[in-house]
Structures are given as structure tokens and as C-alpha cells.
Design an enzyme around this catalytic site. Structure first.
Site, PDB file in Angstrom:
ATOM      1  N   THR A 151      50.479  24.933  52.950  1.00  0.00           N
ATOM      2  CA  THR A 151      51.186  25.118  54.221  1.00  0.00           C
ATOM      3  C   THR A 151      52.343  24.138  54.356  1.00  0.00           C
ATOM      4  O   THR A 151      52.299  23.042  53.802  1.00  0.00           O
ATOM      5  CB  THR A 151      50.214  24.986  55.429  1.00  0.00           C
ATOM      6  N   ARG A 152      53.394  24.591  55.076  1.00  0.00           N
ATOM      7  CA  ARG A 152      54.520  23.704  55.395  1.00  0.00           C
ATOM      8  C   ARG A 152      54.741  23.679  56.910  1.00  0.00           C
ATOM      9  O   ARG A 152      55.750  23.199  57.387  1.00  0.00           O
ATOM     10  CB  ARG A 152      55.801  24.150  54.690  1.00  0.00           C
ATOM     11  N   HIS A 163      47.492  26.408  63.371  1.00  0.00           N
ATOM     12  CA  HIS A 163      47.000  26.793  64.690  1.00  0.00           C
ATOM     13  C   HIS A 163      45.683  27.560  64.517  1.00  0.00           C
ATOM     14  O   HIS A 163      45.114  27.602  63.426  1.00  0.00           O
ATOM     15  CB  HIS A 163      48.069  27.613  65.414  1.00  0.00           C
ATOM     16  N   HIS A 202      45.400  30.010  61.617  1.00  0.00           N
ATOM     17  CA  HIS A 202      45.284  29.415  60.276  1.00  0.00           C
ATOM     18  C   HIS A 202      43.869  28.881  60.031  1.00  0.00           C
ATOM     19  O   HIS A 202      43.339  28.979  58.923  1.00  0.00           O
ATOM     20  CB  HIS A 202      46.285  28.269  60.111  1.00  0.00           C
ATOM     21  N   ARG A 245      50.707  36.451  53.848  1.00  0.00           N
ATOM     22  CA  ARG A 245      51.833  37.357  54.045  1.00  0.00           C
ATOM     23  C   ARG A 245      53.128  36.568  53.849  1.00  0.00           C
ATOM     24  O   ARG A 245      53.280  35.473  54.365  1.00  0.00           O
ATOM     25  CB  ARG A 245      51.743  37.880  55.477  1.00  0.00           C
TER      26      ARG A 245
END
Length: 581
Positions: free
Chosen positions: A201-202, A206, A209, A295
Site C-alpha cells: 500500500t501507498r 481504512h 482495506h 483493482r
């Protein structure tokens, strides 16, 4: 590999590379290095070097030579035949490249001059960077941040060769979370983790996730590694300090003993499908068996026509094709959406017709933070909201720069002074005036009025204004700033850290000359003053000004009021008129 880690997945290429030399060799290299050329590495090059030295980029043992580079660009293969999707190159300026020859040694240094590694030069060449962009990113559009870096920020020559490491780059933050591949593998072995699913992740995480990663781990019966990229990400992303504090808050949301957080010093390329494979290979080197591909994985968003650079599931398709060679199992995921009537998150493809789905985009989240609007608990956790609000206060509590541009005598300084007193009257935020004449006296006394010197002067003003803005103050700048490119560069410095409002004082040269308070136009007409804006030097009118004012029609107070109304409309001034309400 030690016995204790024998059940951990083998690194890519079979061996975990470690390029840090032995202590005696390090002493020898330091002594010899006084005769070598030095290269101060950029932030991105330091990220690449760190992952080369730690084995994160196994099986690479240095920056790519031409054969490996071309193999990777054309068919995602190193010359050894091993799969590798992303060129790892050391780009240098032409004049530096011309001083090198094969067998040269280069001392690679950080920004403070500390020697991190030695590059044993094997090849120096000038690549076709446009062809590289097309092969790797599938586009040559500079709207793509990877392409923009490659073509506009990187250098035109590449140097390839083996690396000998002296020391890792220094990090003074989150030290317990910065685990190398060897350290993470040892940790997995100690805890008996055989199956590990990694989440790249970057962005802040929330509820969607958390739900996605929890489901992924459960689905493959694996432990979870949250492995955020904390090197270079996409311009405009939430800084990694804030993100990392948010990640730490979320660990308690997972079952005890099933999740680990570690930080990856990766300079992302935003390369979509190829990047997804690259991410998985790096995680394999860290001891991971499964990798979540979501996605539009590592996609940079839309091109200049508003069309996405990559299809939503392109990354999953390319990954599937090469899964056996990657040696990591993909855990594909649809986008997670919130079902209001059931108060839960589900993958997009599980939504029944007629169900009411709620979602908040990154753009919408930024808008709510800027406006101080509510961020609902179904979207994220209250503790995450609190952390984000600390770092990203609403606009009326953020810093900002009001940047005037206009001809000499157009009224910039007068309006700027009125604006300063208005802000001071309202109170709430510190205000600094960076007037053209004052800056010339205190910051730029050695500069003349050539184009180059004017540029330097405006960039200095921009830098000071960006520091004031970053720290929550208001900077009011009133130079002439005649050149569009320089004004845009200043905007680029300031917008990532706060507000930027360009105010064009569009008073005509005739009106300014009639006023001629300082007698400057008369001197310019007489040829005494050379390079005078509007007479002997051009003024490029801005097309991107937020506010345009003609002082032939407005008094200074009326002009200041126009600016204040714009600031109110944009949310930079609180509802009751207070600058920091």
C-alpha cells in the site's frame, strides 16, 4: 540458508543477495575511495541502492548492465533468463558519464556525502528512454509519473555494474519497523509463519482495506504482512509518517499474533501490471508466499484524456500469466464496497442488484479533510480520522501563499500590505510579507536583473514561502515574477504543502508608467535602466491566476477585499472571517 529458515520460501533466483562487504574490505574501500569520482545519489537512487544491498532486489547484484536492461524492457527477463519486470538503472549526467570507463570505480554517496557503496563500472551507455517508457509503462505520456520521472527528471546516461556496500542509508524514524529481507525471514521462522500473505500500500488504510486484508489472509489460511512502500510514491500522496502512524493504530483490529507491519523503502514507478509482478518478487525475497493484487494495482490514475492508463484488472491478468515463474501465489481482489443495509464490506462482484453501495474516493476524502467535513465511521476508524486531521487540518487552519505578479508600479506592494493588516486584524495564523524590494535587500542583494537572476530570486521567494506555508503560516509575496515557467515552478513547490493563490495585478503598462512613483519607467525609456519589465524585457501574462485585479478600476482596499472573498470561497478563511477560525 540457515536451518531455522529452511521452511521459508526461497528468494527469487534461489539465493538472498547481501551486498554489504566485510569490515576489513570496507576499511580498504574507504582508503582507496579518495582517488575515485563520487556521485551524490538522488532520493530514488538511494531507495534502489538500499533494496539492492539488502537483497530486496535479489537476484540483482548491482545496477543493470545493457544486456539485462534490454532483456527486462523487451521481455521482462534478465540475461540469465530469470523473470524481472522493472529496469533498475543508475542514471547520470552526460558530463559525468564521459569521465568514466569500464573498470572505473564510483563512490556512491547520500545527500550528506556519506559513502554508502562502491559501483564497479562495467558499462556506460545512452539508452532510448522513450522506448523504455513505452516498453515498461505502455505509454510515453508525461502525465504518467513513472514516465515523467524517466524522461523529465532522470538523466540521459546509464552506468551499470556490481555493487559493494559499505553501509545502509541512515533512517532515524520507525526503526523497529524497518526490517530487511533477512530480518523479516528470521522473524517469520521464529514465529513459525509458513504461509504469509503480503499487502502492498501507498495510502492510509481504512475499513475497506482492513476487511480486504483480513479476508485475504482467512481465504488462504495465512498470516498477514502489511508492507507499505515508504520510499517515493505518487506525487501528492499522504506522507509516510502520517500513514505509518495510521497503520500502527490498525494493528489492534486484527486477531492477535496474526499480523505484522514492516516498512519497505521502495521507490514506486506506478507501473501497473509490471509493477505488480515486481512488488511480488520483492515480497518473495522478504519471505512472503502469497500476494494481494487489487483493482488497478499500482496504477497512476488517468491520462490527459481522462482514460485510465491501465485496465482495472490488467495487473491480475499479467500476474496470472507469470505466476509459476514469480513463485508467489496471487490473491486477487475486487474493490471492496460498503453495503449500507447490512453494515458490512463485500467485494464489488458480490453485490446483489438493488443493494445500496457507499464509497468515498481519495479525492472525496481530501475534500472532506480540506473542508473539515464529517468522515463517516463506516468508511474509516475514528482514531485514523484523528491522525489524518492532525496532519491534514481543514483549509482554514492550513498555511497558504498568496503570490502576486504584475508590472512595476501596478500596485502589488500596496495591496499586499493591506492584505497583511487584514490577516493580522483577523488573527489566528502568523503572516509574513515577502515584498520584491525587501527580498532583493535581504535575500538576493547579490543578484542583478538578467533572466537567470530573476529566476533565482523568484525561486528563493518560493522556497521561503513554501517553508512558511508548510508550517501553517501565511506568506504574501509581491515580486514582479514576469516569467510563466518560474511562477509554475513556485506553485509546484507550494501546492503539496498548503494553499497557493496566484493574484495577477493586470494593470496596463500605460497606467503604471503614468504613476511612475519611483521614476523607473522614465529611466528605462531613457535607456539608463536595462532589462526593465514591460519596456525592454517581456512580461508573460499568467493564464492560471486564481484572481485578476486591475488597480486602474479598484482602490487597494477594494482589491484586497476581492482576494479575501476568493479565499473565503475556497475555504482558506473560516466562516466567521478569522484566518485561523
Amino acid at each position: 540458508m540457515t536451518a531455522s529458515t529452511s521452511h521459508i520460501v526461497a528468494p527469487h533466483g534461489g539465493e538472498l543477495i547481501n551486498l554489504i562487504a566485510q569490515p576489513e574490505r570496507i576499511s580498504q574501500l574507504k582508503t582507496e575511495s579518495k582517488d575515485w569520482p563520487s556521485l551524490d545519489l538522488t532520493a530514488r537512487q538511494i531507495c534502489d541502492l538500499e533494496l539492492l544491498m539488502s537483497g530486496g532486489f535479489s537476484p540483482l547484484e548491482g545496477f543493470m548492465t545493457k544486456a539485462d536492461y534490454e532483456g527486462v524492457c523487451h521481455n521482462m527477463k534478465l540475461s540469465s533468463g530469470v523473470l524481472w519486470p522493472m529496469p533498475i538503472t543508475l542514471d547520470v549526467k552526460e558530463e559525468f558519464a564521459k569521465t568514466l570507463k569500464p573498470e572505473s570505480k564510483i563512490a556512491l554517496r547520500d545527500g550528506e556525502g556519506v559513502m554508502l557503496a562502491v559501483l564497479h563500472v562495467e558499462e556506460i551507455w545512452q539508452p532510448d528512454r522513450k522506448a523504455e517508457a513505452q516498453s515498461v509503462f505502455g505509454t510515453t505520456s508525461p502525465v504518467h509519473p513513472g514516465v515523467d520521472y524517466l524522461l523529465n527528471k532522470g538523466n540521459a546516461w546509464y552506468v551499470g555494474g556490481r555493487i559493494e556496500g559499505l553501509q545502509m542509508p541512515s533512517h532515524y524514524d520507525f526503526r523497529t519497523l524497518r526490517l530487511t529481507p533477512a530480518e523479516l525471514r528470521a522473524e517469520f521462522a521464529r514465529q513459525g509463519w509458513r504461509k504469509v500473505v503480503a499487502f502492498q500500500t501507498r495510502n492510509p488504510m481504512h475499513r475497506a482495506h482492513v476487511e480486504l486484508t483480513f479476508r485475504a489472509a482467512k481465504q488462504v489460511e495465512a498470516n498477514l504482512l502489511i508492507h507499505p512502500s515508504v520510499g517515493m510514491t505518487k506525487p501528492g500522496d499522504v506522507d509516510y509518517f502520517t500513514r505509518s502512524r495510521c497503520y500502527q493504530l490498525l494493528l489492534a483490529k486484527f486477531p492477535t499474533g496474526t499480523v505484522k507491519l514492516s516498512m519497505l523503502p521502495l521507490a514506486m514507478r506506478m507501473g501497473g501490471p509490471r509493477e505488480a509482478i515486481w512488488h511480488a518478487l520483492i515480497r518473495k525475497n522478504h519471505g512472503v508466499t502469497h500476494f494481494i493484487v487489487g483493482r488497478d494495482h499500482a496504477g497512476p490514475g488517468n491520462d490527459s484524456n481522462g482514460k485510465p492508463f491501465y485496465g482495472p484488472y490488467d495487473a491480475q491478468e499479467l500476474f496470472k500469466k507469470h505466476e509459476a515463474e514469480i513463485g508467489v501465489t496471487m490473491v486477487p481482489f475486487q474493490m471492496m464496497v460498503y453495503l449500507e443495509d447490512q453494515d458490512r464490506y463485500v467485494p464489488e462482484d458480490e453485490v446483489k442488484n438493488g443493494s445500496r453501495v457507499l464509497n468515498i474516493s481519495g479525492t472525496e476524502l481530501r475534500r472532506r479533510l480540506n473542508e473539515g467535513a464529517e468522515i463517516p465511521s463506516w468508511f474509516t476508524y475514528p482514531e485514523v480520522v484523528q491522525e489524518l486531521r492532525r496532519s491534514y487540518p481543514p483549509r482554514h487552519k492550513q498555511g497558504g501563499t498568496i503570490f502576486f505578479t504584475g508590472l512595476s508600479g501596478s500596485g502589488k506592494s500596496t495591496i499586499a500590505n493591506v492584505l497583511v493588516t487584514k490577516f493580522l486584524e483577523a488573527g489566528g495564523r502568523p503572516v509574513t510579507l515577502l515584498d520584491g524590494d525587501l527580498v532583493r535587500k535581504h535575500l538576493s542583494s547579490e543578484l542583478g536583473f538578467s533572466k537567470e537572476h530573476r529566476d533565482i530570486n523568484i525561486r528563493r521567494i518560493g522556497y521561503v514561502a513554501s517553508e512558511i506555508t508548510k508550517n501553517g503560516g501565511i506568506a504574501i509575496c509581491a515580486p514582479i515574477a514576469p516569467y510563466d515557467a518560474t511562477r509554475k515552478a513556485v506553485r509546484g513547490m507550494i501546492e503539496p504543502v498548503g494553499g497557493f493563490i496566484l493574484v495577477h495585478i493586470a494593470t496596463s503598462v500605460e497606467t503604471c508608467e503614468q504613476r511612475d512613483r519611483k521614476g523607473l519607467y522614465a529611466k528605462a525609456r531613457a535607456g539608463i535602466l536595462k532589462e526593465f519589465t514591460g519596456i525592454s524585457d517581456p512580461y508573460e501574462e499568467p493564464k492560471d491566476a486564481e484572481v485578476v485585479i486591475n488597480t486602474a478600476e479598484l482602490s487597494p482596499e477594494e482589491a484586497a477585499q476581492e482576494i479575501i472573498l476568493h479565499l473565503e470561497r475556497e475555504g482558506f478563511i473560516g466562516v466567521n472571517g478569522h484566518a485561523g477560525a
